[in-house]
Design a protein around this motif. Structure first.
Motif, mmCIF file in Angstrom:
data_model
loop_
_atom_site.group_PDB
_atom_site.id
_atom_site.type_symbol
_atom_site.label_atom_id
_atom_site.label_comp_id
_atom_site.label_asym_id
_atom_site.label_seq_id
_atom_site.Cartn_x
_atom_site.Cartn_y
_atom_site.Cartn_z
ATOM 1 N N PRO A 80 0.937 -1.369 0.223
ATOM 2 C CA PRO A 80 0.038 -0.306 -0.348
ATOM 3 C C PRO A 80 0.950 1.663 0.140
ATOM 4 O O PRO A 80 0.362 2.378 -0.968
ATOM 5 N N LEU A 81 2.097 1.359 0.692
ATOM 6 C CA LEU A 81 2.987 2.248 0.480
ATOM 7 C C LEU A 81 3.390 2.708 -1.095
ATOM 8 O O LEU A 81 4.327 3.772 -1.124
ATOM 9 N N ALA A 82 3.539 1.277 -1.116
ATOM 10 C CA ALA A 82 3.637 1.640 -3.040
ATOM 11 C C ALA A 82 3.251 2.229 -4.353
ATOM 12 O O ALA A 82 2.064 1.796 -3.669
ATOM 13 N N THR A 83 3.517 3.171 -4.561
ATOM 14 C CA THR A 83 2.816 3.289 -5.971
ATOM 15 C C THR A 83 3.891 2.195 -7.089
ATOM 16 O O THR A 83 5.228 2.180 -7.409
ATOM 17 N N GLY A 84 3.044 3.068 -8.610
ATOM 18 C CA GLY A 84 3.393 2.769 -10.000
ATOM 19 C C GLY A 84 2.794 1.432 -10.565
ATOM 20 O O GLY A 84 1.358 0.843 -9.969
ATOM 21 N N LEU A 85 3.678 0.368 -11.410
ATOM 22 C CA LEU A 85 2.933 -0.234 -11.933
ATOM 23 C C LEU A 85 2.665 -1.498 -11.467
ATOM 24 O O LEU A 85 3.074 -2.071 -10.664
ATOM 25 N N LEU A 86 1.280 -1.843 -12.208
ATOM 26 C CA LEU A 86 0.573 -2.926 -11.537
ATOM 27 C C LEU A 86 0.119 -3.864 -12.828
ATOM 28 O O LEU A 86 -1.115 -3.118 -12.761
#
Length: 318
Positions: A60-66
């Motif tokens: 949850p504390l990470a963003t970006g490519l999923l």
């Protein structure tokens, strides 16, 4: 005279979303604070898709490519899961926390007195094959429970080190007590652990204060869409963002079969081919859009690995 009891206004019936079979790959730019599954469910709802799955959890504390797979594409999600990943990580130097990231409580604070050579040397120490001890605050399972569940209960369990590969670490920015690096690594690498290890090597300690996944194999976050952007589109425009089912396999060799052979291949039968051995190929029928599935070639035989159903193949053609 009996007083009339006011009647509650009946609620209108809740409108049910009509789900539909939808096939393809969506590159999502996951926002901060949302779990990978929550992001998946929101995208699935917006697209009214029957079946969907993601290709590797982002904290949850990470963003970006999923990358998200829909319908028949879910059969090939393992390809993206196994791929190398790239991240942009921000390290807070001089401060260690209980979780190794910004969510934990401060454990120790030390002065930071470093030069560029020291930082480059520390990063070089962790480039190549390395051994990592999975952090207690992770989703790795032990006896059916995630390690973070034990950690929250104040229990530390024994973990076996795992071997990973850090292909490269590039220093993007360094100012006083903040270090920003780009990392390309094998699957299963814990960037939080890497941040702590670099901090320890520098002698001042560190924790991971921000993380963004920028790539997965050949896929790039620059091509991804946010949930807000997806919600602002009409249904046709949302569907147009889906990449083809075979997109995750686009760098694999292509094998095309005539119609009679394609039908037999879809039943799982091995087919004789005059092709060199290959560990992974994508297989098609006579029509360019008739993707049948994945296979490998051994001793002149085309051997199916993951197959689409005839209904799924027909859905891709029509």
């Amino acid at each position: 005279m009996q007083e009339a009891v006011p009647q509650a206004t009946p609620r209108p019936p809740r409108q049910r979303i009509q789900r539909r079979p939808l096939h393809g790959v969506l590159l999502l730019d996951k926002p901060l604070g949302l779990s990978s599954n929550d992001a998946l469910q929101k995208a699935k709802w917006l697209l009214r898709a029957e079946k969907a799955g993601h290709t590797g959890t982002l904290d949850p504390l990470a963003t970006g490519l999923l990358p998200l797979c829909f319908g028949a594409a879910t059969k090939f999600s393992q390809v993206s899961l196994e791929a190398d990943k790239t991240y942009r990580a921000t390290l807070a130097l001089g401060r260690t926390t209980t979780t190794g990231d910004a969510e934990g409580e401060l454990l120790q604070q030390r002065p930071v007195a470093l030069d560029r050579d020291a930082i480059e040397a520390a990063c070089a120490r962790f480039t190549g094959p390395i051994s990592q001890l999975p952090p207690m605050h992770s989703a790795l399972k032990r006896d059916g429970k995630a390690l973070y569940e034990y950690a929250r209960a104040g229990i530390e369990v024994e973990r076996a080190p795992r071997q990973v590969v850090i292909h490269h670490i590039d220093i993007i920015d360094w100012q006083a007590d903040t270090l920003v690096i780009d990392v390309r690594c094998s699957k299963g690498t814990y960037i939080r652990t890497l941040a702590e290890d670099i901090g320890q090597a520098l002698g001042c300690g560190a924790h991971l204060s921000a993380l963004r996944r920028t790539g997965s194999g050949p896929l790039q976050v620059a091509d991804a869409v946010t949930l807000e952007q997806l919600a602002a589109l009409d249904e046709a425009a949302r569907e147009a963002l889906l990449k083809p089912v075979d997109w995750l396999l686009s760098d694999w060799p292509r094998v095309a079969l005539p119609e009679d052979e394609a039908g037999r291949f879809l039943t799982g039968l091995r087919r004789r081919v005059r092709l060199a051995d290959a560990p992974a190929v994508r297989v098609y029928g006579p029509q360019p859009s008739a993707f049948l599935g994945s296979a490998h070639i051994a001793s002149g035989e085309l051997i199916a690995d993951r197959l689409l159903s005839p209904v799924e193949v027909q859905g891709l053609i029509s």
